[in-house]
Motif scaffolding. Structure first.
Motif, short mmCIF file in Angstrom:
data_model
loop_
_atom_site.label_atom_id
_atom_site.label_comp_id
_atom_site.label_asym_id
_atom_site.label_seq_id
_atom_site.Cartn_x
_atom_site.Cartn_y
_atom_site.Cartn_z
N LYS A 162 78.95 28.54 -23.81
CA LYS A 162 78.91 28.21 -25.23
C LYS A 162 80.04 28.90 -25.99
O LYS A 162 80.73 28.27 -26.80
N ASN A 163 80.26 30.20 -25.74
CA ASN A 163 81.26 30.95 -26.50
C ASN A 163 82.69 30.55 -26.17
O ASN A 163 83.55 30.53 -27.05
N TRP A 167 81.56 24.75 -29.70
CA TRP A 167 81.43 25.14 -31.09
C TRP A 167 80.02 25.65 -31.35
O TRP A 167 79.09 25.43 -30.58
N SER A 168 79.86 26.32 -32.49
CA SER A 168 78.54 26.80 -32.88
C SER A 168 77.73 25.64 -33.47
O SER A 168 78.29 24.68 -33.99
N TYR A 172 72.06 17.86 -29.51
CA TYR A 172 71.85 17.46 -28.12
C TYR A 172 73.18 17.31 -27.39
O TYR A 172 73.27 17.59 -26.19
N ILE A 173 74.22 16.88 -28.12
CA ILE A 173 75.53 16.73 -27.48
C ILE A 173 76.05 18.10 -27.05
O ILE A 173 76.52 18.28 -25.92
N ARG A 174 75.98 19.09 -27.95
CA ARG A 174 76.47 20.43 -27.61
C ARG A 174 75.65 21.04 -26.49
O ARG A 174 76.19 21.69 -25.59
N PHE A 181 79.23 22.76 -18.68
CA PHE A 181 80.16 23.86 -18.48
C PHE A 181 79.50 25.04 -17.76
O PHE A 181 80.16 25.77 -17.02
N THR A 182 78.20 25.23 -17.97
CA THR A 182 77.49 26.29 -17.23
C THR A 182 77.53 26.01 -15.74
O THR A 182 77.81 26.90 -14.93
N ALA A 183 77.27 24.76 -15.36
CA ALA A 183 77.32 24.39 -13.94
C ALA A 183 78.74 24.56 -13.39
O ALA A 183 78.92 25.03 -12.26
#
Length: 276
Positions: A162-163, A167-168, A172-174, A181-183
């Motif tokens: 996330k960071n 974006w902050s 659901y899209i974010r 990106f975590t995967a």
């Protein structure tokens, strides 16, 4: 006396032919026909066809570009993140200082007490999970049914995704991109690199990012020499570093610091993160 066994009329009966899977074949034909009609519909409208191919190309560029960017950041320090830019822009038109305190340090140059402290306070299953702590997620869902303020269940990997890349905000899209990106970073970076980036990009105070900048600003020395209590206090403010202070800890932060230091001992000390 007739000793012959009676014939098994059921076994010897002629086998009935099995019905053909006409229904499934018909469904496949219908789907193929719909797809062909959709392609014909697009081809007959040049503008729509251009939009279609633009979207396809944009998706492929973003997909392969994101993978390439993640590969690059496996080896290059992360100097700027969307969160840093957002905090810097927030200072416009205010009395706050716009100076950003941020210094990159490699994992080997940071005290392992700091690494252990953030794992103990933020994500104790970090060495073993694959980016998502599903047990913690289930517990958070149950608790949030009775809580006014929702409790998060983000892992360190999710926070890094996330960071660094997003974006902050809440959408659901974010959230879907966060999962993606975590995967990716779990697969490409590995645990040690994820923790290294987290220790360098996490917000640790007003306009302060990373444990090195926080250590020098609030303790007067490098992050390489952080003590267990100092590291625990730094980890204690991470849920809200703009509200809580490392330099002037409240009673809540002092109590939370002691809790984190106890968890660090219960985990077995630095050997808990030795084989990341």
């Amino acid at each position: 006396m007739n000793s012959q066994r009676p014939a098994n009329t059921f076994r010897n009966a002629p086998q009935q032919p099995r019905p053909k899977a006409a229904h499934s074949s018909m469904q496949r034909l219908q789907k193929t026909g719909r797809w062909q009609r959709a392609r014909r519909f697009i081809r007959e409208r040049p503008m729509l066809e251009r939009i279609y191919w633009f979207c396809v190309k944009a998706f492929l560029w973003l997909f392969f570009g994101s993978i390439g960017y993640v590969i690059v950041l496996k080896y290059v320090p992360v100097w700027v993140t969307p969160l840093v830019v957002s905090r810097w822009m927030d200072t416009f038109g205010t009395d706050e200082s716009s100076h950003v305190y941020k210094k990159w340090r490699s994992y080997d140059e940071i005290s392992k007490e700091a690494a252990l402290a953030v794992v103990a306070s933020e994500d104790q299953a970090f060495p073993t999970h694959w980016g998502f702590d599903f047990d913690e997620i289930q517990d958070a869902i149950k608790e949030n049914q009775h809580r006014k303020r929702p409790r998060g269940a983000s892992t360190i990997s999710q926070q890094v995704a996330k960071n660094v890349f997003l974006w902050s905000g809440r959408s659901y899209i974010r959230k879907g991109l966060e999962v993606y990106f975590t995967a990716l970073i779990e697969l490409i970076w590995g645990k040690k690199r994820i923790l290294e980036v987290y220790l360098n990009v996490a917000e640790t105070g007003p306009m302060t990012f990373g444990v090195e900048a926080a250590s020098q600003r609030y303790y007067g020395h490098s992050a390489a020499s952080l003590t267990r209590n100092e590291a625990a206090r730094m980890a204690a403010v991470l849920p809200n570093p703009r509200l809580f202070s490392i330099k002037n800890p409240s009673n809540y932060i002092q109590r939370r610091t002691r809790q984190i230091a106890r968890q660090m001992r219960y985990l077995g000390g630095q050997k808990y993160i030795r084989n990341l």
